[in-house]
Structures are given as structure tokens and as C-alpha cells.
Design an enzyme around this catalytic site. Structure first.
Site, short mmCIF file in Angstrom:
data_model
loop_
_atom_site.label_atom_id
_atom_site.label_comp_id
_atom_site.label_asym_id
_atom_site.label_seq_id
_atom_site.Cartn_x
_atom_site.Cartn_y
_atom_site.Cartn_z
N HIS A 11 6.68 7.86 10.10
CA HIS A 11 6.48 7.10 11.43
C HIS A 11 7.32 6.00 11.71
O HIS A 11 8.08 5.80 10.76
CB HIS A 11 5.02 6.53 11.25
CG HIS A 11 4.60 5.50 10.51
ND1 HIS A 11 5.22 4.31 10.26
CD2 HIS A 11 4.16 5.62 8.99
CE1 HIS A 11 5.04 3.73 9.18
NE2 HIS A 11 4.32 4.77 8.41
N GLY A 167 0.29 -2.50 -0.07
CA GLY A 167 0.19 -1.93 1.24
C GLY A 167 -0.77 -0.96 1.57
O GLY A 167 -1.71 -0.95 2.31
#
Length: 549
Positions: A11, A167
Site C-alpha cells: 500500500h 506496529g
């Protein structure tokens, strides 16, 4: 030397062009495809529109660049057009280069934290980069510690396939409490906003699902699964909508609390190891602006630089700069002034006038003698203004060239913008933009924050003055403005201050919910006409609707 960088992962695809050490242009694919984070483009990904964009800005063809470089975690489909020329580099190294080579520091510690980066093999098993610590200076970027998480997707036991990743933990909690973005990905930015409404109810419990010591973060697949099961159980046992909302907020509070702890621990380790006082941050976790600000008071670092495109959308910038300085053997010397995030295209008057003329039956156009005074008056009178100026910004934040601006003094403005334009969750805050010379009057810091990546508190006596940009916990995601970086926004703030006595505006991105920030004049006109933005400013022109949308 001309270096084309390509970046992203699965992405946030992007391109950047560096010529003789200067960043000529940078853009994310989403701004051109109009698909948020460019996720799920399929075969369209190989068009690599961002590369054409940055090359066209410089008047170059692909065959006229000296080096094409990409990080090796980017979907290879994105590089197909240039596959015979691409040189590859590590994902975390691209992040590190993006922040150090845009910093004002001659030498610095560098901390990269994200979901996952390049694949490495350890003990015969695939692992992914999760946290990397560097020391950077004239000699380049030196790895001090690299933490890799085991890739466990093949275990088919967890939808969070990377161990030891801060994350991924944050994203896993975001998804578990129902906060998603495009393509079903977790929405950490939403979680950060929701955390301000929570309590410490789950802090101790969530802290039992990972281990943190001596600058190391560890979370196994079993701990990931146990954490998700715990969250699912707590939400399922909520007694009604109000209790469910409270539990979601408390879980957001807990993961934000622990993420701040983890970031601070790694920064303290880096400070002890290097003895340096300057720190650079990059990677998706560096978009956690609440944690970023706390580094200044809770570690030994005196200055912190976060590249405005800290996520995967900045890896093209890092790749191009690394190619110039490291592979091209060109020495590093920090720039005299702050790094400009305005790296997209500046659309000329002809293009702007054509975009407005195409909707002439729906618009009334004014060319004011004093643009700043007129717009300041409109904002002070309650208008929501679409503000389109100069070159578009790199990164996920609108920094005053593709912004929606409004009056921060109006306590109802946040709800009005959400209802009429943004259509997003009510718990998400809007940001203030302030003259840098006046920031200390309103906020508890004099540290410049030009990229909206620091969250200080609003001074208690000012919270009633600017309620529309004061978050639930009294904080604000701050942007400071210098005339040398953005003269038009500086002039507008001064005009608003002259009219109201307040040198602050509400600033949010020029887009509707879950769509990319507008890039072209045509994008801006479309967004203006389909929402209830009151006034559109394109360059020197001001547009009003002749009928309601």
C-alpha cells in the site's frame, strides 16, 4: 545526478525524484489514482503514475535518470515498467534515509518502527524487519540494532502474521475494536484519537501480552492470539452500547499508553548508546504524534525530526536520497532551512480557470484585491473554506496547500464539519495551525511543529478560546507556520489574527471521508460541489456555489 525513487509496500505506493541532492518532486500514487492508499489496484498498479508525475515535473524521461532505486518490500508489480533498471535496498533503510536526509542534523540517532519491513532469514525461517536503530552522519547510516519478527502467516493461527512488531500490535488492537480503513486494514490514527476518551482500565492486562526490556519488544504469535481473544471477550461481555463504547475507548487508551512506553524505551536506549541529542524518526509508528512529542521530555534527546511522509509513502523519498548520497557517493550536508513538504505540482492559473469554467453554471467566481482579508472574513463569519494553493504536500497530513480551514473559536465547528463535509467519527479531533511566532501563547511548547506530527497541550486558559481544535484531553495535533515555508498560509493567519485577535485556524485535509486528499484543481472543484464546503479558494480566485449541493 538524477535519482528516481520508488516506494511503498503493499500500500502507499509513491515516487520521488532527486536531482543533485535536491528533492525536485514527490507524490503518492493515491493522489493520482484517487484510490485511498492505492490499496487493491491490481494490474493498474504497474502503470506507476507517480513516476510519470515526478519525471514530468522535471521535464525528464525515464531514460534520462542515472539511477532507479526501490525498497525491496514494495509490491514488484509497481516496478515492472522499470524492472531492468531497478536497484533494490532495504525497507527500513529507505525509512531511515527519508528522515535523516531531510533533517537539519549533521549527525543523529535514527529510530525506525513499523508493522513489518524487508524479509530476512534467521534460523532457517523468514522474518521481517520490525524495529531498527541507526546512528547517522557524514559517513552514512550505521545499524546499531535490528529487531526482526518471525513471519507466522503459514501457522494459520492469527490474522496478525508478524511477531515482535509494535506496529502490528497497534493495528491488531485497532481492528479488534472495530476501527478500520481502506481494504480492511486497521486504522491506528483513529485509535490514537479515541484513546483520549479512555481510562487505564486495561493497561495492566494489555501489558501482559508482550515483553519490553533493554530496548527490546517481544510479542509471540501465542501472545497475539491471547490478546485478541481477551479483547473479543471483553467487548462481547459489554452490557449495552454505552458500555461497549467505553470498553473500546479504554482498549485504545491501553494500546496508546503502551506504545508510548515502547517508543520511549527504544529512544532511551538509543540515547544511551550514541550519546547524541538529535533523533530522527520514520516508519508507521512515527505517525503517532502523541508519542513523538513525549520523546522531548522523557528521553535525553533535545531535538526530534520526523519526516512528514513517515509511513510507507515516504520510502520513495528515502530511496532517492539514499541513492544520491550513498550509492552516488555524494557527501551529506544538512540544508540551511527547514525541509519543505510541498513537493507536488503547482497548477497554473490557466488550469485553475479551466476547472472552474467547466462548472460555470454552478459557481460564482470572485478575484479579490486582498485574498487573505476576504478569506479571513469568511472564516470569521463561520464559513468552511476549501483552500487550494501551490504545490501539494507529501505525506498524509494537509499542511495548508490542500486544506479545509475553519474558525477554531466556534465550539460547534467540529460537529459542523463532520456533518457537512468529512462524515467521520465524532471522536476524531481536528488540528490547529498557528503562526510559529505565536505558538507558545496557545500551546505548551515553543518547539516548531511544521508537519503536524507533535501533540502538545493547549494552554488551559486558551481551551475556551479555540475549542474546535482542543481534543478531549486538552491536547492538539499542532502545525506551526513560517512565512518561508508557506507564505500564503502565513498571510491568511495574520489576516485572521488582525480580524479576531486569534492567530490560529482549524486545518483538516481537503477530502471527504476515506478518499485521498485532492491533488488537482478538478479534484478540488468536485469535492467542493459534492459536499457542503461554503467557499472554495483556488490560487487567487474565490468560488461560491450558486445552488446548494
Amino acid at each position: 545526478m538524477r535519482v528516481l525513487g520508488l516506494g511503498g509496500s503493499h500500500h502507499d505506493f509513491c515516487a520521488a525524484l532527486v536531482v543533485d541532492g535536491q528533492v525536485v518532486s514527490a507524490i503518492e500514487e493515491e493522489r493520482l489514482t484517487r484510490v485511498k492508499i492505492a490499496y487493491g489496484l491490481g494490474p493498474r498498479l504497474q502503470r506507476c503514475l507517480a513516476a510519470d508525475y515526478v519525471l514530468r515535473e522535471a521535464g525528464l524521461g525515464a531514460d534520462e535518470v542515472d539511477l532507479v532505486i526501490a525498497n525491496d518490500f514494495v509490491n514488484p508489480v509497481y516496478t515492472l515498467r522499470l524492472r531492468d533498471r531497478v536497484r533494490w535496498m532495504g525497507h527500513h533503510l529507505a525509512h531511515a534515509a527519508s528522515t535523516f536526509y531531510t533533517s537539519p542534523f549533521e549527525q543523529a540517532a535514527v529510530l525506525v518502527m513499523d508493522g513489518r519491513g524487508s524479509t530476512v532469514v534467521e534460523h532457517g525461517q523468514p522474518h521481517g524487519e520490525t524495529v531498527t536503530c541507526y546512528q547517522a552522519g557524514a559517513g552514512g547510516l550505521e545499524v546499531l540494532r535490528a529487531q526482526h519478527g518471525r513471519v507466522t502467516l503459514t501457522d494459520r493461527r492469527s490474522e496478525d502474521p508478524y511477531e515482535d512488531s509494535v506496529g502490528w500490535m497497534y493495528e491488531a488492537v485497532s481492528k479488534a475494536i472495530g476501527l478500520f480503513t481502506t481494504g480492511g486494514m486497521g486504522a491506528p490514527g483513529k485509535t490514537m484519537g479515541l484513546a483520549a476518551y479512555g481510562t487505564p482500565r486495561y493497561v495492566a492486562r494489555l501489558g501482559g501480552f508482550f515483553r519490553l526490556s533493554s530496548g527490546e519488544f517481544r510479542q509471540s504469535t501465542a501472545e497475539q492470539i491471547a490478546m485478541r481473544s481477551f479483547i473479543d471477550r471483553e467487548l462481547a461481555e459489554a452490557g449495552g452500547a454505552a458500555e461497549l463504547a467505553a470498553r473500546r475507548a479504554d482498549l485504545a487508551y491501553a494500546v496508546q499508553h503502551h506504545t508510548e512506553r515502547i517508543v520511549i524505551e527504544f529512544a532511551r536506549w538509543l540515547h544511551r548508546r550514541t550519546g547524541l541529542t538529535d533523533l530522527c524518526l520514520a516508519g508507521g509508528v512515527a505517525l503517532n504524534s502523541v508519542a513523538n512529542f513525549k520523546l522531548l521530555s522523557e528521553t535525553g534527546f533535545e531535538r526530534v525530526h520526523v519526516v512528514p511522509a513517515a509511513g510507507d509513502g515516504g520510502t520513495a523519498l528515502g530511496s532517492a536520497l539514499y541513492g544520491y548520497h550513498e550509492l552516488g557517493a555524494n557527501p551529506w550536508k544538512p540544508a540551511a532551512g527547514p525541509f519543505s513538504p510541498y513537493l507536488g505540482r503547482a497548477y497554473g492559473a490557466d488550469r485553475i480557470e479551466a476547472a472552474l469554467a467547466a462548472e460555470s453554471g454552478r459557481l460564482r467566481i470572485v478575484r479579490p484585491d486582498d485574498l487573505s482579508a476576504l478569506v479571513a472574513r469568511e472564516i470569521a463569519d463561520g464559513a468552511i473554506v476549501g483552500w487550494f494553493q501551490g504545490r501539494s504536500e507529501a505525506g498524509p497530513r494537509a499542511l495548508g496547500n490542500r486544506s479545509i480551514l475553519a474558525d477554531p473559536r466556534d465550539p460547534g465547528m467540529k460537529d459542523r464539519i463532520n456533518a457537512r463535509v468529512k462524515h467521520r467519527e465524532a471522536f476524531r479531533p481536528f488540528a490547529p495551525v498557528v503562526l510559529e511566532s505565536r505558538q507558545a501563547e496557545y500551546f505548551t511548547t515553543a518547539v516548531p511543529a511544521p508537519y503536524m506530527l507533535m501533540v502538545p497541550d493547549v494552554r488551559p486558559q486558551m481551551r475556551a478560546v479555540i475549542p474546535a481544535v482542543t481534543h478531549e484531553d486538552g491536547s492538539a495535533r499542532l502545525q506551526t507556520v513560517l512565512p518561508e515555508l508557506n507564505p500564503r498560509l502565513d498571510a491568511l493567519l495574520r489576516a485572521f489574527d488582525d480580524r479576531t485577535g486569534v492567530p490560529v485556524l482549524l486545518n483538516t485535509s481537503f477530502n471527504d471521508n476515506e478518499e485521498p486528499i485532492v491533488e488537482t484543481p478538478e479534484d478540488a472543484v468536485r469535492c467542493f460541489l459534492k459536499t457542503q464546503i461554503d467557499v472554495l479558494v483556488l490560487g487567487d480566485l474565490v468560488a461560491y456555489k450558486t445552488s446548494a449541493p
